[in-house]
Design an enzyme around this catalytic site. Structure first.
Site, PDB file in Angstrom:
ATOM      1  CB  SER A 242     -10.745  -6.343 -25.881  1.00 22.34           C
ATOM      2  OG  SER A 242     -10.900  -6.170 -24.485  1.00 22.34           O
ATOM      3  CE  LYS A 243     -11.070   0.874 -29.450  1.00 24.32           C
ATOM      4  NZ  LYS A 243     -11.896   1.181 -30.546  1.00 24.32           N
ATOM      5  NE  ARG A 244     -13.607  -6.603 -21.279  1.00 33.48           N
ATOM      6  CZ  ARG A 244     -12.993  -7.648 -20.754  1.00 33.48           C
ATOM      7  NH1 ARG A 244     -12.651  -7.661 -19.494  1.00 33.48           N
ATOM      8  NH2 ARG A 244     -12.710  -8.702 -21.500  1.00 33.48           N
ATOM      9  N   GLY A 246      -7.330  -2.125 -22.606  1.00 35.94           N
ATOM     10  CA  GLY A 246      -6.307  -1.110 -22.850  1.00 35.94           C
ATOM     11  C   GLY A 246      -5.782  -1.112 -24.266  1.00 35.94           C
TER      12      GLY A 246
END
Ligand code: GLU
Length: 474
Positions: A242-244, A246
């Site tokens: 996920s964005k969290r 990377g």
């Protein structure tokens, strides 16, 4: 002569080069380079709303930054729609595909019936063997593949091994929609064939597509390219990236101060290995990369590891090259222009290069380098951070007032000569070196922490150093 290798990277424009895409591109590139082949770039731009020039440019820009190049112009999938239609019509003419006049209502009904009976939703083949003369009036047909009803489709995948898909699960897929637009499944096969692609390397989320695509290849009598479906990248906790974790675009990594060479090295190791080697040059990667050393399970993205690796590349990159990378980073971040302007003024690049050997030892990223080199371009009088303010007590300011003339007297102003003066001064004042060095640091850099203070003195030179000291001294 052996057939020459052609790989391709086939991204859909999403607005950025996703980190998983960057790795897919890298694997395709490494394989082609290592085997005397070439990598082509195809933009899967059939979703017109998303395929803006901006989104396409972001992809090209991300690849260029990564140092991944491709042969020839990027190919637009959308622009090839006529050719896709032509192949579909050819399949109809050869009896490999057929017109399907089923209406939306019929298809919905089919799906619902299947669901009610606990079967996977499949097209029931109602137009498969029907004569087109029975076609209802005013209904535009779709074109469907006349897929085999039994037997199995085997994919010999270089990473996943041999996988067999029962044909009864792969129904008569749509090749052309009733509005005449080609489906993704058809477009990919026709493009890969026409581009002469010999090896398809992509994420394993496309594995079931591979089976459907194989049916199209075989209907056309075309050779199926060699396939390598690579496991996706997961987060450090094993969950989908996920964005969290990377799951960002290449431009985000550029702005976080990573070097392209470090990114290539890190991404190559995400899913692929070469013995126990962790650090390899791009040439070594090209030489060593192969499908048999790609693991079957998802790899885990680990920022800490990337950062450490980047630190290694920061230290081992030649100064002039690091300066170029720093400029590229500055051009990509919001407040980089000021430093770029400073660098463009005469003599300043030289100053930066003089400071760099000391700075790059401690900076893991270009962001850290940006921070630690800040003392070079800040303008007098310096703004002081909280720690510097604290260090500059009245006593300390008075101390610096006594030190300034001693430094000013020096004829050669180097790390060694200033070191000697400051030590001698501390002794005379009966102070530990740190008691002098810390306020000195605050005066010279405006910060409580900085690179080695004598290096700072040498790089700034006498006039600027003494002026900065006098700015805060009593
Ligand atoms: N456009 C697809 C994607 O971005 C890749 C298709 C392929 O490699 O065949 O996932």
């Amino acid at each position: 002569m052996t057939e020459s290798i052609v790989t391709r990277f086939a991204p859909s424009p999403t607005g950025y080069l996703h980190i998983g895409g960057a790795r897919t591109a890298l694997f395709n590139w490494l394989y082609a380079k290592g085997h005397g082949g070439k990598m082509l770039l195809r933009i899967e731009d059939t979703d017109r709303a998303r395929s803006t020039d901006e989104a396409v440019n972001a992809l090209l820009d991300g690849l260029s930054w990564m140092g991944i190049d491709w042969e020839g112009d990027p190919i637009s999938q959308f622009a090839r729609a006529d050719r896709h239609r032509e192949v579909a019509e050819q399949m109809v003419a050869e009896g490999k595909a057929y017109y399907c006049y089923a209406t939306q209502e019929e298809l919905t009904e089919m799906r619902e019936k299947a669901r009610a009976e606990g079967r996977p939703p499949r097209y029931d083949g109602r137009w498969r063997d029907r004569d087109p003369s029975e076609a209802p009036e005013g209904v535009a047909p779709a074109v469907r593949l006349k897929a085999p009803l039994d037997g199995e489709t085997i994919i010999n995948d270089k990473v996943q091994g041999t996988i067999s898909f029962p044909n009864k699960d792969l129904d008569d897929l749509v090749l052309l929609r009733s509005d005449g637009t080609p489906t993704y499944m058809l477009a990919v096969v026709v493009d890969d064939h026409d581009m002469g692609v010999t090896h398809i390397v992509r994420g394993d989320d496309h594995l079931t597509n591979a089976a459907r695509q194989a049916l199209i290849y075989s209907a056309m009598g075309w050779d199926v390219p060699v396939m390598a479906h690579i496991p996706l990248i997961h987060g450090p906790d094993g969950a989908k990236l996920s964005k969290r974790h990377g799951a960002l675009g290449a431009e985000a990594y550029r702005a976080m101060g990573y070097l392209p060479a470090a990114m290539r090295n890190y991404l190559a190791r995400l899913g692929w290995s070469h013995g126990d080697e962790e650090i390899f040059s791009t040439d070594q990667m090209i030489e060593w990369f192969d499908f048999d050393a790609i693991g079957k399970s998802p790899s885990r993205f680990d920022f800490q590891k990337l950062e450490n690796l980047n630190g290694h590349y920061m230290r081992s990159t030649e100064d002039a090259e690091l300066l170029e990378a720093f400029k590229i980073y500055l051009a990509a971040i919001e407040d980089g222009q000021e430093v770029l302007n400073w660098l463009s003024q005469s003599g300043n690049e030289g100053k930066f290069l003089a400071a760099l050997p000391g700075l790059k030892e401690r900076a893991k990223t270009l962001v850290e380098l940006h921070q630690s080199a800040r003392y070079l371009w800040v303008q007098r009088p310096l703004d002081l951070d909280e720690k510097a303010e604290k260090l500059l007590s009245d006593d300390a300011r008075a101390l610096l007032g006594r030190l300034a003339p001693k430094l000013d007297e020096l004829e050669t102003f180097t790390a060694e000569t200033t070191d000697a003066v400051v030590r001698e001064f501390a002794e005379a004042e009966e102070l530990k070196l740190g008691k002098v060095a810390q306020p000195l640091r605050a005066a010279l850099t405006g910060r409580g922490t900085s690179p080695g203070i004598f290096d700072v003195l040498e790089v700034l030179g006498k006039t600027e150093s003494v002026a900065r000291i006098r700015d805060v001294a009593h």
